[in-house]
Design an enzyme around this catalytic site. Sequence first.
Site, mmCIF file in Angstrom:
data_model
loop_
_atom_site.group_PDB
_atom_site.id
_atom_site.type_symbol
_atom_site.label_atom_id
_atom_site.label_comp_id
_atom_site.label_asym_id
_atom_site.label_seq_id
_atom_site.Cartn_x
_atom_site.Cartn_y
_atom_site.Cartn_z
ATOM 1 N N CYS A 82 0.828 -1.203 0.000
ATOM 2 C CA CYS A 82 0.000 0.000 0.000
ATOM 3 C C CYS A 82 0.868 1.261 0.000
ATOM 4 O O CYS A 82 1.642 1.469 -0.920
ATOM 5 C CB CYS A 82 -1.008 -0.038 1.149
ATOM 6 S SG CYS A 82 -2.346 1.180 0.974
ATOM 7 N N HIS A 191 -3.814 -4.637 -0.139
ATOM 8 C CA HIS A 191 -3.383 -5.129 1.169
ATOM 9 C C HIS A 191 -3.356 -6.651 1.157
ATOM 10 O O HIS A 191 -4.396 -7.291 1.180
ATOM 11 C CB HIS A 191 -4.338 -4.641 2.258
ATOM 12 C CG HIS A 191 -4.224 -3.193 2.573
ATOM 13 N ND1 HIS A 191 -3.333 -2.695 3.510
ATOM 14 C CD2 HIS A 191 -4.867 -2.105 2.066
ATOM 15 C CE1 HIS A 191 -3.453 -1.382 3.572
ATOM 16 N NE2 HIS A 191 -4.372 -0.997 2.706
ATOM 17 N N GLU A 193 -2.508 -8.473 3.613
ATOM 18 C CA GLU A 193 -2.964 -8.957 4.921
ATOM 19 C C GLU A 193 -4.484 -8.970 5.036
ATOM 20 O O GLU A 193 -5.030 -9.563 5.968
ATOM 21 C CB GLU A 193 -2.350 -8.109 6.044
ATOM 22 C CG GLU A 193 -2.947 -6.743 6.259
ATOM 23 C CD GLU A 193 -2.443 -5.678 5.290
ATOM 24 O OE1 GLU A 193 -2.800 -4.499 5.472
ATOM 25 O OE2 GLU A 193 -1.701 -6.024 4.340
#
Length: 213
Positions: A82, A191, A193
């Site tokens: 990001c 992202h 995650e």
Amino acid sequence: MKVAIIDYGMGNLHSVLKSVQAVNDCGADVFLTSDPDVVVKADKVVFPGQGAMPDCMRELREHGLAEAVLETTGSKPFFGICVGAQLLFEHSEEGDTAGLGLFPGNVVRFADGLKDAHGERLKVPHMGWNRVSQTRAHPLFAGIDDGERFYFVHSYHFAPADAALSLGESTYPTPFSCVVGRDNIFATQFHTEKSHHAGLQMMKNFLAWDGCC
């Protein structure tokens, strides 16, 4: 193997840490650190980020980590996420901010008044799941289908000056680069995650990656 996740006060640090730990089946020592010396000595580096680029750049410099990022990107596997990916470019329109200059090009804002194929207005920031087309082969795409969906939250996107830097594209509503890389550096606008199985697979690939394309 030591894997440093850079802590400069910005980003989903604990979410990133947990996601890397979840796929750590190679016994790596995965940890958060704000110590530039520890970052430089790590075998691999993850550079997350979230928030406004001017704030991220300021925090990076105030923590003395800008130099550590520049040093590690020249020698070992490096993963930017990001804003941690946006910071690798020369300049961002967000706050007219100078980046680290590792990649030629800019970070630009999505235009106002964007509309989808049905004429419906698209919101900025671009937020949610979107498909990623793999424009160039890379080891970190192993086990991930072309066109797989990843999770995005951003108002600005990469505009690389060198087309060869772009490894993947998404569409909103026109194509934009969302994965970039060169040599030992790999970076994503989305992202990992927050991207469930695909994001975890990408991070697992990173743990196994030797930094070669």
